[in-house]
Design a protein around this motif. Sequence first.
Motif, PDB file in Angstrom:
ATOM      1  N   TYR A 140       0.841  -1.197   0.000  1.00 53.17           N
ATOM      2  CA  TYR A 140       0.000   0.000   0.000  1.00 53.17           C
ATOM      3  C   TYR A 140       0.878   1.249   0.000  1.00 53.17           C
ATOM      4  CZ  TYR A 140      -3.259  -3.380   2.246  1.00 53.17           C
ATOM      5  OH  TYR A 140      -4.036  -4.473   2.567  1.00 53.17           O
TER       6      TYR A 140
ATOM      7  N   TYR B 153       0.248   5.192   1.122  1.00 55.05           N
ATOM      8  CA  TYR B 153      -0.654   6.116   1.789  1.00 55.05           C
ATOM      9  C   TYR B 153      -0.057   7.521   1.744  1.00 55.05           C
ATOM     10  CZ  TYR B 153      -3.374   2.384   4.160  1.00 55.05           C
ATOM     11  OH  TYR B 153      -4.184   1.308   4.464  1.00 55.05           O
TER      12      TYR B 153
ATOM     13  N   GLN C  95      -0.163  11.111   3.992  1.00 59.83           N
ATOM     14  CA  GLN C  95      -0.580  11.658   5.289  1.00 59.83           C
ATOM     15  C   GLN C  95      -0.275  13.148   5.349  1.00 59.83           C
ATOM     16  OE1 GLN C  95       1.159   9.907   8.850  1.00 59.83           O
ATOM     17  NE2 GLN C  95      -0.649  10.481  10.046  1.00 59.83           N
TER      18      GLN C  95
ATOM     19  N   GLY D 149      -4.960  11.493   9.547  1.00 59.45           N
ATOM     20  CA  GLY D 149      -4.539  10.111   9.431  1.00 59.45           C
ATOM     21  C   GLY D 149      -4.148   9.787   8.003  1.00 59.45           C
ATOM     22  N   PRO D 150      -3.440   8.688   7.812  1.00 58.78           N
ATOM     23  CA  PRO D 150      -3.059   8.284   6.455  1.00 58.78           C
ATOM     24  C   PRO D 150      -4.280   7.992   5.584  1.00 58.78           C
ATOM     25  CG  PRO D 150      -1.787   7.088   8.097  1.00 58.78           C
ATOM     26  CD  PRO D 150      -2.886   7.785   8.835  1.00 58.78           C
TER      27      PRO D 150
ATOM     28  N   LEU E  20      -5.297   6.181   1.738  1.00 60.90           N
ATOM     29  CA  LEU E  20      -4.768   5.290   0.705  1.00 60.90           C
ATOM     30  C   LEU E  20      -4.649   5.984  -0.649  1.00 60.90           C
ATOM     31  CD1 LEU E  20      -3.958   2.276   0.146  1.00 60.90           C
ATOM     32  CD2 LEU E  20      -6.273   2.035  -0.804  1.00 60.90           C
TER      33      LEU E  20
ATOM     34  N   LEU F 254       3.620   7.249   2.994  1.00 62.61           N
ATOM     35  CA  LEU F 254       3.856   6.031   3.756  1.00 62.61           C
ATOM     36  C   LEU F 254       3.645   4.801   2.880  1.00 62.61           C
ATOM     37  CD1 LEU F 254       1.812   7.099   6.868  1.00 62.61           C
ATOM     38  CD2 LEU F 254       4.233   6.546   6.951  1.00 62.61           C
TER      39      LEU F 254
ATOM     40  N   GLY G 125      -3.147  -9.235   2.624  1.00 58.65           N
ATOM     41  CA  GLY G 125      -4.148  -8.202   2.414  1.00 58.65           C
ATOM     42  C   GLY G 125      -5.285  -8.242   3.403  1.00 58.65           C
TER      43      GLY G 125
ATOM     44  N   GLY H 189      -4.836  -9.147   6.822  1.00 61.75           N
ATOM     45  CA  GLY H 189      -4.366  -9.007   8.194  1.00 61.75           C
ATOM     46  C   GLY H 189      -3.851  -7.610   8.460  1.00 61.75           C
ATOM     47  N   GLU H 190      -3.119  -7.494   9.544  1.00 59.02           N
ATOM     48  CA  GLU H 190      -2.604  -6.167   9.876  1.00 59.02           C
ATOM     49  C   GLU H 190      -1.569  -5.718   8.855  1.00 59.02           C
ATOM     50  OE1 GLU H 190      -2.395  -8.845  11.853  1.00 59.02           O
ATOM     51  OE2 GLU H 190      -0.466  -8.958  12.884  1.00 59.02           O
ATOM     52  N   GLN H 191      -1.469  -4.410   8.728  1.00 67.94           N
ATOM     53  CA  GLN H 191      -0.515  -3.815   7.823  1.00 67.94           C
ATOM     54  C   GLN H 191       0.679  -3.309   8.613  1.00 67.94           C
ATOM     55  OE1 GLN H 191      -2.575  -0.860   5.436  1.00 67.94           O
ATOM     56  NE2 GLN H 191      -4.262  -2.267   5.049  1.00 67.94           N
TER      57      GLN H 191
ATOM     58  N   PHE I  14       3.826  -0.736   8.538  1.00 65.58           N
ATOM     59  CA  PHE I  14       4.174   0.518   7.884  1.00 65.58           C
ATOM     60  C   PHE I  14       5.664   0.807   7.955  1.00 65.58           C
ATOM     61  CE2 PHE I  14       0.217   2.740   6.854  1.00 65.58           C
ATOM     62  CZ  PHE I  14      -0.704   1.906   7.450  1.00 65.58           C
ATOM     63  N   GLY I  15       6.155   1.457   6.903  1.00 67.64           N
ATOM     64  CA  GLY I  15       7.491   2.007   6.915  1.00 67.64           C
ATOM     65  C   GLY I  15       7.503   3.355   7.629  1.00 67.64           C
ATOM     66  N   PRO I  16       8.675   3.967   7.756  1.00 64.59           N
ATOM     67  CA  PRO I  16       8.784   5.243   8.474  1.00 64.59           C
ATOM     68  C   PRO I  16       8.260   6.435   7.685  1.00 64.59           C
ATOM     69  CG  PRO I  16      10.897   4.604   7.589  1.00 64.59           C
ATOM     70  CD  PRO I  16       9.979   3.454   7.307  1.00 64.59           C
TER      71      PRO I  16
END
Lengths: 113, 111
Positions: free
Chosen positions: A33, A35, A37, A42-43, A45, A91, A98, A100-102, A104-106
């Motif tokens: 994904y 995103y 922000q 919030g982020p 998509l 992000l 797809g 479950g939980e995602q 995230f990178g920094p």
Amino acid sequence: EAGVVQSPRYKIIEKKQPVAFWCNPISGHNTLYWYLQNLGQGPELLIRYENEEAVDDSQLPKDRFSAERLKGVDSTLKIQPAELGDSAVYLCASSLSGIGEQFFGPGTRLTVL
Amino acid sequence: DAKTTQPPSMDCAEGRAANLPCNHSTISGNEYVYWYRQIHSQGPQYIIHGLKNNETNEMASLIITEDRKSSTLILPHATLRDTAVYYCIVREANTGNQFYFGTGTSLTVIP
């Protein structure tokens, strides 16, 4: 296990210039994904990939934004040309399937002058 | 996906329990409740999720009301490192749909 890697962490460009962001998801994660922000929000998509296929790009401004995920691993998000309003954090996230939980990178903080 | 309502900000004393509420009155039967947090200058971090039973992991506990219209995230012993924005999200199971983050609750843990 390494997390989601993004580069660069910070980017400052002048308006009308192109810019590209790179993301390396967690190994084995099929879903990726991007995103956006904005400050204090919030982020949101931009695009979702299942392997190499973009399955949801309805919120990607296609006149200036593009993305690719060659070979279903790394991904690149590009803006050309950048506008002042594109200043934000971009992000990247990945998930195993797809559903479950995602993870995230920094993020990449873009400043357009 | 259902929308959620959270207070914009909360304070909590260090060492005390932090209870973060979330209202999701329009949640449907197949939607899970997820909690993420975002520490300054970092990407969001998964905390916990549940469907209708209460859940606990090493980070937090999730209490979901019987009618599932609201939930509470509990950090049992808040530390300064728990200062972050906490997002409550509902999402259908078994979909790759995006997480709608909203604006979350900004939690400040006070020494």
